[in-house]
Enzyme design. Structure first.
Site, PDB file in Angstrom:
ATOM      1  CB  SER A 254      -1.427  -0.135   0.979  1.00  0.00           C
ATOM      2  OG  SER A 254      -1.277   1.271   1.537  1.00  0.00           O
TER       3      SER A 254
ATOM      4  CE1 TYR B 236      -6.275   4.405  -1.481  1.00  0.00           C
ATOM      5  CE2 TYR B 236      -4.873   4.210  -0.170  1.00  0.00           C
ATOM      6  CZ  TYR B 236      -5.533   3.621  -0.010  1.00  0.00           C
ATOM      7  OH  TYR B 236      -6.492   2.731   0.191  1.00  0.00           O
TER       8      TYR B 236
ATOM      9  CB  THR C  81      -6.563   2.219  -4.964  1.00  0.00           C
ATOM     10  OG1 THR C  81      -6.253   0.848  -4.269  1.00  0.00           O
ATOM     11  CG2 THR C  81      -7.703   1.943  -3.715  1.00  0.00           C
TER      12      THR C  81
ATOM     13  CE  LYS D 161      -7.262  -3.403  -3.933  1.00  0.00           C
ATOM     14  NZ  LYS D 161      -7.679  -1.658  -2.175  1.00  0.00           N
TER      15      LYS D 161
ATOM     16  CG  HIS E 114     -11.405  -0.009   0.346  1.00  0.00           C
ATOM     17  ND1 HIS E 114     -10.354   1.030  -0.217  1.00  0.00           N
ATOM     18  CD2 HIS E 114     -10.335   0.499   1.606  1.00  0.00           C
ATOM     19  CE1 HIS E 114      -9.392   1.280  -0.392  1.00  0.00           C
ATOM     20  NE2 HIS E 114      -9.579   1.020   0.993  1.00  0.00           N
TER      21      HIS E 114
HETATM   22  C1  LIG Z   1      -7.302  -2.224   7.879  1.00  0.00           C
HETATM   23  C2  LIG Z   1      -7.120  -1.801   6.467  1.00  0.00           C
HETATM   24  C3  LIG Z   1      -6.227  -0.722   5.586  1.00  0.00           C
HETATM   25  C4  LIG Z   1      -7.000  -0.786   3.861  1.00  0.00           C
HETATM   26  N1  LIG Z   1      -5.674   0.139   3.437  1.00  0.00           N
HETATM   27  C5  LIG Z   1      -5.543  -0.465   2.266  1.00  0.00           C
HETATM   28  C6  LIG Z   1      -5.109   0.566   1.422  1.00  0.00           C
HETATM   29  O1  LIG Z   1      -3.799   1.191   2.115  1.00  0.00           O
HETATM   30  N2  LIG Z   1      -5.002   0.137  -0.138  1.00  0.00           N
HETATM   31  C7  LIG Z   1      -6.192  -0.261  -0.913  1.00  0.00           C
HETATM   32  O2  LIG Z   1      -6.270  -0.114  -1.845  1.00  0.00           O
HETATM   33  N3  LIG Z   1      -6.599  -0.551   0.165  1.00  0.00           N
HETATM   34  C8  LIG Z   1      -6.651  -1.397   1.130  1.00  0.00           C
HETATM   35  N4  LIG Z   1      -7.875  -1.758   1.712  1.00  0.00           N
HETATM   36  C9  LIG Z   1      -9.208  -2.747   0.925  1.00  0.00           C
HETATM   37  C10 LIG Z   1      -8.210  -4.188   0.870  1.00  0.00           C
HETATM   38  O3  LIG Z   1      -7.084  -3.734   0.144  1.00  0.00           O
HETATM   39  C11 LIG Z   1      -9.548  -4.902   0.349  1.00  0.00           C
HETATM   40  O4  LIG Z   1     -10.074  -4.101  -0.930  1.00  0.00           O
HETATM   41  C12 LIG Z   1      -9.965  -5.008   1.195  1.00  0.00           C
HETATM   42  O5  LIG Z   1      -9.294  -5.528   2.758  1.00  0.00           O
HETATM   43  C13 LIG Z   1     -10.955  -6.628   0.861  1.00  0.00           C
HETATM   44  O6  LIG Z   1     -11.932  -6.660   1.872  1.00  0.00           O
HETATM   45  P1  LIG Z   1     -11.473  -8.083   2.951  1.00  0.00           P
HETATM   46  O7  LIG Z   1     -10.481  -7.753   3.845  1.00  0.00           O
HETATM   47  O8  LIG Z   1     -13.299  -7.721   3.821  1.00  0.00           O
HETATM   48  O9  LIG Z   1     -11.161  -9.062   2.603  1.00  0.00           O
HETATM   49  C14 LIG Z   1      -7.293  -1.782   3.597  1.00  0.00           C
HETATM   50  C15 LIG Z   1      -8.704  -2.564   4.405  1.00  0.00           C
HETATM   51  C16 LIG Z   1      -7.635  -2.360   5.339  1.00  0.00           C
HETATM   52  C17 LIG Z   1      -8.766  -3.666   6.352  1.00  0.00           C
END
Ligand SMILES: Cc1cc2nc3c(=O)[nH]c(=O)nc-3n(C[C@H](O)[C@H](O)[C@H](O)COP(=O)(O)O)c2cc1C
Length: 388
Positions: free
Chosen positions: A128, A152, A178, A260, A284
């Site tokens: 990330s 991002y 994203t 994404k 997300h």
């Molecule tokens: C704590 C946390 C931080 C996240 N940070 C990012 C991020 O920095 N960039 C991003 O594209 N998605 C981020 N996501 C989304 C994840 O890439 C992913 O889409 C998501 O966790 C999928 O859902 P699930 O964990 O319920 O399966 C984050 C998700 C969580 C739980």
């Protein structure tokens, strides 16, 4: 290429002969509960929490329950091969580690532990932009592992270009852009805790280490950390971005590009028309638009619209091997694992992530064999029944 299957199940039962049990739970709800017990309440809330009422986070899970696997009998699954190649990356099993920011709040070893576990398990990681460890340090921990970088897209174009250049130089092979987080959603659990780790300087390491970012500061970050974080909040997202801006990415990134956060067939077609190589169907993890469609419910129409033109990946709600089978049967080429590996990280650092990856892979491979599928190509909608 034929991939040896994961043998974690055998190992666990053999160790059980001397009364040993696995160090962490082998299912995701057990992992979540165990992680809750070791994390600070606000760090756990940050990971487990979602936007608004949590409706979409719940819907992601429920969408999987509505699709049922219809196993086929007496097919030859004696020598299965579940390997594939996605956007130039070899996958021994069809999943990658989703980009998750601020991993230092889950475990002090954060992204570096994940990078080492990913390499050991031969699972690609997606780093990330909001990481608590700089791009180059994570690459060093990942060594000869496979890694992608998630952008991002900041409003300061010099910073965007610089981040992309650093990722390319550090051996990240695919850029994941994203689109669903140009600004942060209303997240009641974090609001109730008054907690946003970035304001405490966690998750901004890629910015603070960036020459493009540092050039935009009126005084150096170590002299005025508050000023640097303020600048970060000002440039984090760009609410004016449109499809017309995508050529900028091509100018600064020479490998495959995946977008994404796509949930509509119309946007998927725009992505294909824009010439990107992949998209990730994702909401997300329910953390952005509360009330949004469950991600799995969005997948079939997207695959129908662009499956022949683009690599379609999927995340949001994958909690076990059966979920991976279902997403693949609906046309995803691979899925991203999110929260489950963060719970593993919280519990055991590198070893905890490794445990989650081995368990998920073993569960997936067993479900495939038991369902009668000897390869990913065997899977299709005929393996599923949609219950009313
Ligand atoms: C704590 C946390 C931080 C996240 N940070 C990012 C991020 O920095 N960039 C991003 O594209 N998605 C981020 N996501 C989304 C994840 O890439 C992913 O889409 C998501 O966790 C999928 O859902 P699930 O964990 O319920 O399966 C984050 C998700 C969580 C739980």
């Amino acid at each position: 290429m034929s991939q040896p299957l994961e043998t974690y199940q055998d190992e666990i039962y053999l160790n059980g002969l001397t009364w040993a049990v696995p160090p962490y739970p082998t299912d995701v709800s057990g992992l979540e509960e165990a992680a809750r017990a070791v994390m600070t309440p606000r760090a756990f809330d940050y990971v487990a929490g979602a936007a608004g009422s949590g409706d979409t986070a719940r819907e992601n899970i429920e969408a999987f329950r509505r699709w049922r696997i219809v196993p086929r009998m007496l097919t030859d699954v004696s020598a299965p091969d579940y390997g594939s190649r996605v956007l130039g990356t070899e996958l021994a099993a069809p999943f990658l580690l989703a980009p998750v920011g601020v991993l230092a709040i889950a475990h002090p070893d954060g992204e570096q532990a994940v990078a080492r576990a990913a390499r050991a398990a031969a699972v690609p990681m997606i780093l990330s932009t909001a990481a608590s460890t700089a791009i180059e340090e994570v690459a060093a921990a990942n060594g000869d592992g496979q890694r992608w970088y998630q952008l991002y897209w900041p409003s300061d174009r010099a910073v965007a270009a610089s981040l992309l250049g650093r990722a390319e130089a550090a051996g990240y092979s695919v850029i994941v852009v994203t689109l669903d987080t140009r600004t942060l959603a209303w997240r009641p659990r974090d609001l109730d805790n008054g907690y946003l780790p970035f304001l405490q300087g966690i998750g901004v390491q890629n910015y603070l280490s960036d020459p493009g970012f540092r050039a935009g500061l009126s005084s150096p970050a170590d002299e005025d950390p508050g000023g640097a974080i303020l600048r970060y909040t000002q440039i984090f997202g760009d609410l004016s971005l449109t499809w017309d801006d995508l050529p900028f990415l091509r100018e600064h990134w020479h490998g495959p590009i995946a977008l994404k956060g796509i949930l509509s067939a119309a946007d998927a077609v725009r992505a294909a028309d824009a010439g990107v190589e992949g998209i990730i169907v994702s909401n997300h993890g329910g953390r952005q638009v509360d009330g949004a469609i469950g991600a799995l419910d969005a997948l079939p129409a997207v695959v129908q619209a662009v499956g022949g033109r683009l690599t379609v990946l999927f995340d949001s709600g994958i909690r076990g091997g059966a979920d991976i089978v279902k997403a693949l049967a609906l046309g995803a080429r691979a899925v991203l694992i999110g929260r489950p590996y963060v719970y593993g990280l919280a519990l055991g650092g590198e070893a905890g992530v490794r445990h989650v990856l081995r368990a998920l892979r073993n569960d997936f491979e067993l479900t495939m064999r038991l369902a009668g599928a000897a390869s990913l190509a065997d899977l299709g909608p005929e393996f599923l029944h949609q219950r009313s």
